[in-house]
Enzyme design. Structure first.
Site, mmCIF file in Angstrom:
data_model
loop_
_atom_site.group_PDB
_atom_site.id
_atom_site.type_symbol
_atom_site.label_atom_id
_atom_site.label_comp_id
_atom_site.label_asym_id
_atom_site.label_seq_id
_atom_site.Cartn_x
_atom_site.Cartn_y
_atom_site.Cartn_z
ATOM 1 N N ARG A 98 5.680 -8.106 7.098
ATOM 2 C CA ARG A 98 6.481 -6.983 6.632
ATOM 3 C C ARG A 98 7.740 -6.895 7.497
ATOM 4 N NH1 ARG A 98 3.417 -1.547 8.799
ATOM 5 N NH2 ARG A 98 5.037 -0.605 7.525
ATOM 6 N N HIS A 106 0.835 -1.210 0.000
ATOM 7 C CA HIS A 106 0.000 0.000 0.000
ATOM 8 C C HIS A 106 0.865 1.253 0.000
ATOM 9 C CE1 HIS A 106 -3.033 2.930 1.136
ATOM 10 N NE2 HIS A 106 -2.312 3.241 2.192
#
Length: 551
Positions: free
Chosen positions: A441, A376
């Site tokens: 992540r 994103h």
């Protein structure tokens, strides 16, 4: 106020100041981009970093240089040029203040970067405690923030002087936008400055043994989310007020543009809890309230989309376009100054949809701390924002250096935009898909070994490496164009495009520049959103929450 002819070109002294910021920004792009390439190659499982370089070291370099240094320096340089072009040449005092801000930021960047390269600050760009860096790293970041305040103060003082000399008049739209962005940045950075100076730096210096982790994260995200809008609003400045001039059209509505920027000022800051939805210690009711405030930012985003496509359609119709989408073919597809920012605009559609998912309590639980979030960020900051910054560079750099964008460089710039789009489609798309499979992540994935779930991520990691390699080619192309436009392109005059408002559009109400009103409402929203939960966080901190074990 100076006459309009003298405002058509940025004063050469102001141009040198803007270019100084751009030089640092593009050096950061080169180094940060190389670190990003190394990250994706390591995550593919096919490459091992040489010479003892640590994965989290390059991850920190990538995040700090591209997320903080590139963006902040570029935006400051851009806004100095905007204000000089649309409000008037800076005074000697204001210009000197801008240079003081530049050197503070540059020295701070060098200090922080040195510590990262020495493996004394592999703490990522969020520098969450209990990860601890060398004190010089935090001092350097503080100088970057303080330097940006000094530079921003120079812009605000110049604007204030113009207002005093022109009572009852509305300022230039671009100057108004730059001042909104500067106010937002100064207010937002108070949070990160507070946690660094009051909490983390004393802890790093050994003056205190522990810090309150939840307080530090709350103060960081008070800053962290509006930082995204600090990146985004300069792109909006280009889309609203510069792209219409480039295509030969008119700004659809000056008032609508100003209102959207005011809404960003009001609703971008009191929303940090939506980054902390899974964290204990924050009352769910306050999380809900801040999620509602987060969704309010959708309104100016939709206003922007309406205004931009109204501008495009009006231009196309004026050129004889017919049918529902006939205007689309009339746009200047051979002009990199339009094409590259337009790709950025389109990328913001899926980026905005992903942002809605991130801010939604239930859906956030699915993707929180997965590489979906990284994907994103790469759609918002690294595509919508950065591609627009590149598009700005293709006319602003030659304008400031007294050169021209040649046909060859224009063609190369369009190729660069296409290369970037292909690379980001691979990388960000793979990140989103891997995130839905639970891939974390901030990880090289090496610690997961041969776990069955980790095997599912391998094709997506390889796709990220392919995308990252293509993106690095895009960075090389950008650097070639920048160097050409700064030093080698033919001498000449390049337009600084400033859009004109469409005929018949309403004049902006003066209330839009009532700063006591808008800054007062912004302060009230921040106090409402943070005061009670912040007191609650401090008063109800459980035993041990101020140390490492809580995190």
């Amino acid at each position: 106020m100076m006459n309009s002819n003298k405002l058509e070109k940025v004063d050469s002294r102001d141009a040198k100041l803007s270019m100084a910021y751009f030089y640092v920004a593009f050096i950061a792009l080169a180094l940060g981009g190389l670190a990003g390439l190394l990250q994706t190659l390591v995550r593919s499982g096919k490459v091992v970093l040489p010479w003892g370089i640590d994965y989290y070291q390059v991850l920190t370099v990538h995040g700090v240089l591209l997320g903080l240094v590139l963006t902040t320096f570029f935006i400051m340089g851009f806004q100095f040029a905007l204000i000089s072009r649309t409000t008037g040449t800076f005074t000697n005092g204001a210009r000197i203040t801008g240079w003081v801000g530049f050197w503070l930021m540059t020295i701070g960047t060098a200090m922080a970067a040195t510590m990262v390269l020495l493996k004394e600050a592999s703490v990522l760009y969020t520098f969450y405690a209990p990860l601890m860096a060398h004190p010089i790293f935090y001092i350097g970041l503080t100088l970057v923030i303080v330097g940006s305040w000094v530079a921003g103060g120079s812009m605000i003082a110049t604007y204030a002087k113009w207002k005093r000399n022109n009572p009852g008049k509305a300022s230039s739209l671009l100057t108004f936008m730059a001042i909104i962005n500067t106010f937002m940045w100064i207010i937002a950075t108070l949070g990160v400055a507070a946690t660094v100076l009051i909490q983390i730096l004393p802890w790093s210096l050994g003056l205190v043994d522990t810090i309150d982790i939840l307080v530090s994260r709350t103060l960081f995200w008070y800053f962290g989310h509006p930082m995204v809008y600090f990146w985004l609003l300069p792109a909006y400045m280009c889309w609203y007020a510069i792209v219409p001039k480039i295509i030969g059209g008119k700004i659809f509505s000056d008032s609508l543009a100003r209102l959207s920027f005011i809404l960003f000022l009001l609703f971008s800051i009191p929303v940090g809890f939506h980054h902390q939805l899974v964290e204990p210690g924050i009352d769910p009711a306050w999380k809900y309230i801040q999620v509602v405030l987060t969704f309010m930012v959708i309104i100016p985003s939709l206003m922007t989309a309406f205004s931009l496509f109204a501008t495009f359609e009006s231009f196309g119709r004026s050129k004889g376009a017919k049918g529902l989408f006939g205007w689309f073919r009339k746009l200047p597809w051979g002009d990199a100054r339009f094409v590259v920012p337009f790709i950025g605009m389109l990328s913001f559609i899926p980026a905005g949809a992903g942002g809605i998912i991130n801010a939604s309590h239930q859906m956030n639980a699915v993707i929180h701390n997965t590489i979906w979030v990284t994907g994103h960020f790469h759609l918002t900051a690294a595509t919508a924002v950065v591609l627009t910054f590149f598009g700005i560079s293709y006319w602003l750099i030659p304008h400031l250096t007294g050169r021209v964008l040649t046909k060859a460089m224009n063609k190369l710039a369009i190729i660069q935009g296409i290369v970037w789009t292909i690379g980001m489609s691979f990388m960000s798309g793979a990140m989103h898909a891997a995130g839905l499979l639970g891939a974390p992540r901030r990880s090289s994935f090496s610690e997961y070994g041969g776990a069955a779930q980790a095997q599912e991520w391998i094709p997506y990691q390889i796709a990220q490496a392919v995308g990252g390699s293509i993106l690095f080619i895009g960075i090389i192309l950008v650097l070639i164009i920048f160097i050409n436009l700064a030093f080698f392109a033919p001498k000449g005059e390049t337009e600084f495009p400033v859009g004109e408002v469409a005929d018949g559009a309403e004049k902006p109400p003066l209330v839009f520049e009532n700063w006591k009103l808008w800054l007062g409402i912004s302060a009230a929203l921040i106090l409402f959103a943070y005061t009670i939960p912040f007191i609650d966080i401090i008063q109800n901190a459980p035993p041990g929450s101020k140390g490492y074990k809580f995190w």
